[in-house]
Design an enzyme around this catalytic site. Structure first.
Site, PDB file in Angstrom:
ATOM      1  N   ASN A  88       7.932   0.006   3.830  1.00 16.08           N
ATOM      2  CA  ASN A  88       6.653   0.184   3.128  1.00 16.08           C
ATOM      3  C   ASN A  88       5.442   0.035   4.044  1.00 16.08           C
ATOM      4  OD1 ASN A  88       4.690  -0.222   0.680  1.00 16.08           O
ATOM      5  ND2 ASN A  88       4.504  -2.085   1.916  1.00 16.08           N
ATOM      6  N   SER A 140       4.156   9.624   0.807  1.00 14.19           N
ATOM      7  CA  SER A 140       2.775   9.795   0.327  1.00 14.19           C
ATOM      8  C   SER A 140       2.566  11.216  -0.195  1.00 14.19           C
ATOM      9  CB  SER A 140       1.822   9.554   1.494  1.00 14.19           C
ATOM     10  OG  SER A 140       0.520   9.984   1.176  1.00 14.19           O
ATOM     11  N   TYR A 153      -1.599  10.534   9.780  1.00 13.68           N
ATOM     12  CA  TYR A 153      -0.951   9.982   8.579  1.00 13.68           C
ATOM     13  C   TYR A 153      -0.087  11.059   7.910  1.00 13.68           C
ATOM     14  CZ  TYR A 153      -0.627   7.533   4.070  1.00 13.68           C
ATOM     15  OH  TYR A 153      -0.171   6.912   2.927  1.00 13.68           O
ATOM     16  N   ALA A 155       1.168  13.755   9.278  1.00 13.49           N
ATOM     17  CA  ALA A 155       2.319  14.064  10.146  1.00 13.49           C
ATOM     18  C   ALA A 155       3.389  12.988   9.976  1.00 13.49           C
ATOM     19  CB  ALA A 155       1.865  14.152  11.604  1.00 13.49           C
ATOM     20  N   SER A 156       2.968  11.730   9.930  1.00 13.75           N
ATOM     21  CA  SER A 156       3.948  10.632   9.843  1.00 13.75           C
ATOM     22  C   SER A 156       4.685  10.666   8.508  1.00 13.75           C
ATOM     23  CB  SER A 156       3.260   9.272  10.046  1.00 13.75           C
ATOM     24  OG  SER A 156       2.444   8.929   8.941  1.00 13.75           O
ATOM     25  N   LYS A 157       3.973  10.898   7.419  1.00 16.27           N
ATOM     26  CA  LYS A 157       4.615  10.842   6.094  1.00 16.27           C
ATOM     27  C   LYS A 157       5.497  12.075   5.850  1.00 16.27           C
ATOM     28  CE  LYS A 157       3.008   6.844   4.776  1.00 16.27           C
ATOM     29  NZ  LYS A 157       3.891   5.691   4.588  1.00 16.27           N
ATOM     30  N   ILE A 186      -2.836   5.167  -5.980  1.00 16.35           N
ATOM     31  CA  ILE A 186      -2.558   3.879  -6.605  1.00 16.35           C
ATOM     32  C   ILE A 186      -3.681   2.916  -6.216  1.00 16.35           C
ATOM     33  CG2 ILE A 186      -0.818   2.040  -6.862  1.00 16.35           C
ATOM     34  CD1 ILE A 186       0.394   4.772  -7.520  1.00 16.35           C
TER      35      ILE A 186
HETATM   36  P1  NAD Z   1      -1.819  -2.125   2.408  1.00 16.96           P
HETATM   37  O1  NAD Z   1      -2.720  -1.956   3.579  1.00 16.96           O
HETATM   38  O2  NAD Z   1      -2.230  -3.029   1.301  1.00 16.96           O
HETATM   39  O3  NAD Z   1      -0.374  -2.600   2.870  1.00 16.96           O
HETATM   40  C1  NAD Z   1       0.216  -2.203   4.067  1.00 16.96           C
HETATM   41  C2  NAD Z   1       0.974  -3.392   4.611  1.00 16.96           C
HETATM   42  O4  NAD Z   1       1.629  -3.015   5.817  1.00 16.96           O
HETATM   43  C3  NAD Z   1       0.077  -4.576   4.931  1.00 16.96           C
HETATM   44  O5  NAD Z   1       0.631  -5.759   4.388  1.00 16.96           O
HETATM   45  C4  NAD Z   1       0.091  -4.622   6.446  1.00 16.96           C
HETATM   46  O6  NAD Z   1      -0.053  -5.932   6.952  1.00 16.96           O
HETATM   47  C5  NAD Z   1       1.465  -4.060   6.754  1.00 16.96           C
HETATM   48  N1  NAD Z   1       1.534  -3.531   8.124  1.00 16.96           N
HETATM   49  C6  NAD Z   1       0.756  -2.556   8.658  1.00 16.96           C
HETATM   50  N2  NAD Z   1       1.077  -2.408   9.958  1.00 16.96           N
HETATM   51  C7  NAD Z   1       2.068  -3.304  10.241  1.00 16.96           C
HETATM   52  C8  NAD Z   1       2.786  -3.656  11.404  1.00 16.96           C
HETATM   53  N3  NAD Z   1       2.544  -3.057  12.583  1.00 16.96           N
HETATM   54  N4  NAD Z   1       3.708  -4.628  11.328  1.00 16.96           N
HETATM   55  C9  NAD Z   1       3.947  -5.274  10.160  1.00 16.96           C
HETATM   56  N5  NAD Z   1       3.288  -4.996   9.017  1.00 16.96           N
HETATM   57  C10 NAD Z   1       2.352  -4.029   9.065  1.00 16.96           C
HETATM   58  O7  NAD Z   1      -1.538  -0.645   1.890  1.00 16.96           O
HETATM   59  P2  NAD Z   1      -0.741  -0.109   0.624  1.00 16.96           P
HETATM   60  O8  NAD Z   1      -1.647   0.778  -0.108  1.00 16.96           O
HETATM   61  O9  NAD Z   1      -0.043  -1.180  -0.098  1.00 16.96           O
HETATM   62  O10 NAD Z   1       0.332   0.848   1.352  1.00 16.96           O
HETATM   63  C11 NAD Z   1       1.704   0.549   1.438  1.00 16.96           C
HETATM   64  C12 NAD Z   1       2.458   1.838   1.771  1.00 16.96           C
HETATM   65  O11 NAD Z   1       2.279   2.780   0.733  1.00 16.96           O
HETATM   66  C13 NAD Z   1       1.986   2.504   3.058  1.00 16.96           C
HETATM   67  O12 NAD Z   1       3.105   3.047   3.747  1.00 16.96           O
HETATM   68  C14 NAD Z   1       1.102   3.616   2.544  1.00 16.96           C
HETATM   69  O13 NAD Z   1       1.041   4.699   3.438  1.00 16.96           O
HETATM   70  C15 NAD Z   1       1.817   4.000   1.268  1.00 16.96           C
HETATM   71  N6  NAD Z   1       0.987   4.678   0.271  1.00 16.96           N
HETATM   72  C16 NAD Z   1       0.009   4.019  -0.422  1.00 16.96           C
HETATM   73  C17 NAD Z   1      -0.709   4.711  -1.399  1.00 16.96           C
HETATM   74  C18 NAD Z   1      -1.751   4.042  -2.255  1.00 16.96           C
HETATM   75  O14 NAD Z   1      -2.267   4.687  -3.148  1.00 16.96           O
HETATM   76  N7  NAD Z   1      -2.084   2.785  -2.027  1.00 16.96           N
HETATM   77  C19 NAD Z   1      -0.459   6.053  -1.625  1.00 16.96           C
HETATM   78  C20 NAD Z   1       0.516   6.684  -0.898  1.00 16.96           C
HETATM   79  C21 NAD Z   1       1.252   5.981   0.045  1.00 16.96           C
END
Ligand code: NAD
Length: 250
Positions: A88, A140, A153, A155-157, A186
């Protein structure tokens, strides 16, 4: 999960905040021993107090790929098994295409893609010994359609979706299911940052989301618990949108 007294161990990267925390909430409430991994010990400790005895915080900077094998070895030595892995942790950056430096592009690819590969490889070594496992990658909408100003982002997803399918065909015959969740928009800090400063983008998001509102982190938690559980025992290789219809919106 189906077996009430069976010990189940999950690893949730980025489990100290946002969607990862919501997933950890669902898992711990179901009695799953959940290791939450992040860089910020304080944030993880706070999550630990919220989640209780089934939560096990461990710090690791996953962008340091070389540290991952020893980190997973430490987890296996302590917990004896890893049944569920939720990849995640992720980072994002919004910038004009021509302004993105090679270093910035690489940073995002390292965290969002290379670390997912490295941690999955090490966890799969353990899951193969067990003969079972469930891996869930968090993808994503950026992999479902073109989004401007998030080139690395996206490209990665998109690579995550391909890797999910490739892992699923190779590992499912060995008892390891691999799926992805594609969250729509979200309510978390990450989306607040991306949308609150950009009303036009926000309008566009709602304009193509048939349900007309943003999802809650809990919606992703529910989907992860389902995919991790025996209720999804015949599901592998899918990218499940949890998006209020955003990915099929007009
Ligand atoms: P967020 O920033 O709240 O959480 C991301 C977490 O990843 C954080 O706790 C951060 O500390 C941790 N992290 C980042 N880099 C790290 C590293 N190098 N080592 C260890 N931990 C690390 O963001 P979120 O919105 O909860 O996103 C979580 C996932 O969901 C991500 O992969 C994001 O791309 C994906 N996502 C989120 C949404 C959304 O609407 N929030 C939509 C699509 C995808």
């Amino acid at each position: 999960m189906s077996n009430i007294n069976k010990k189940i161990v999950a690893l949730v990267t980025g489990g100290g905040s946002g969607l990862g925390l919501a997933i950890a909430v669902k898992f711990t409430k179901s009695g799953i021993d959940t290791i939450i991994v992040g860089r910020d010990a304080g944030k993880l400790q706070k999550a630990h107090s919220q989640l209780g005895e089934h939560c096990h915080p461990m710090t690791c900077d996953l962008s340091n790929l070389a540290s991952i094998p020893a980190f997973i070895e430490k987890i296996v030595a302590r917990f004896g098994q890893i049944d569920i892995l939720v990849n995640n942790a992720g980072i994002n950056m919004k910038k004009e295409f021509t302004e993105v430096t090679d270093e910035e592009f690489q940073n995002i690819i390292t965290t969002n893609l290379c670390s997912v590969f490295a941690i999955s490889r090490e966890v799969v070594k353990q899951m193969l010994k067990q003969g079972n496992g469930s891996i869930i990658n968090i993808s994503s909408m950026a992999a479902q359609y073109g989004l401007p100003k998030v080139i690395a982002y996206s490209a990665s997803k998109t690579a995550i979706d391909g890797m999910t399918r490739a892992m699923a065909v190779e590992l499912s015959p060995k008892g390891i299911r691999v799926n992805a969740i594609a969250p729509g928009f979200i309510e978390t800090d990450m989306t607040a940052k991306a949308l609150n400063t950009d009303p036009e983008r926000k309008q566009k998001v709602f304009g193509r989301t048939p349900m007309g509102y943003m999802g809650k982190p809990d919606d992703i938690g529910e989907a992860a618990l389902f995919l991790a559980s025996d209720a999804a025992k015949y599901i592998t290789g899918v990218v499940l949108p949890v998006d209020g219809g955003n990915s099929i919106g007009f």
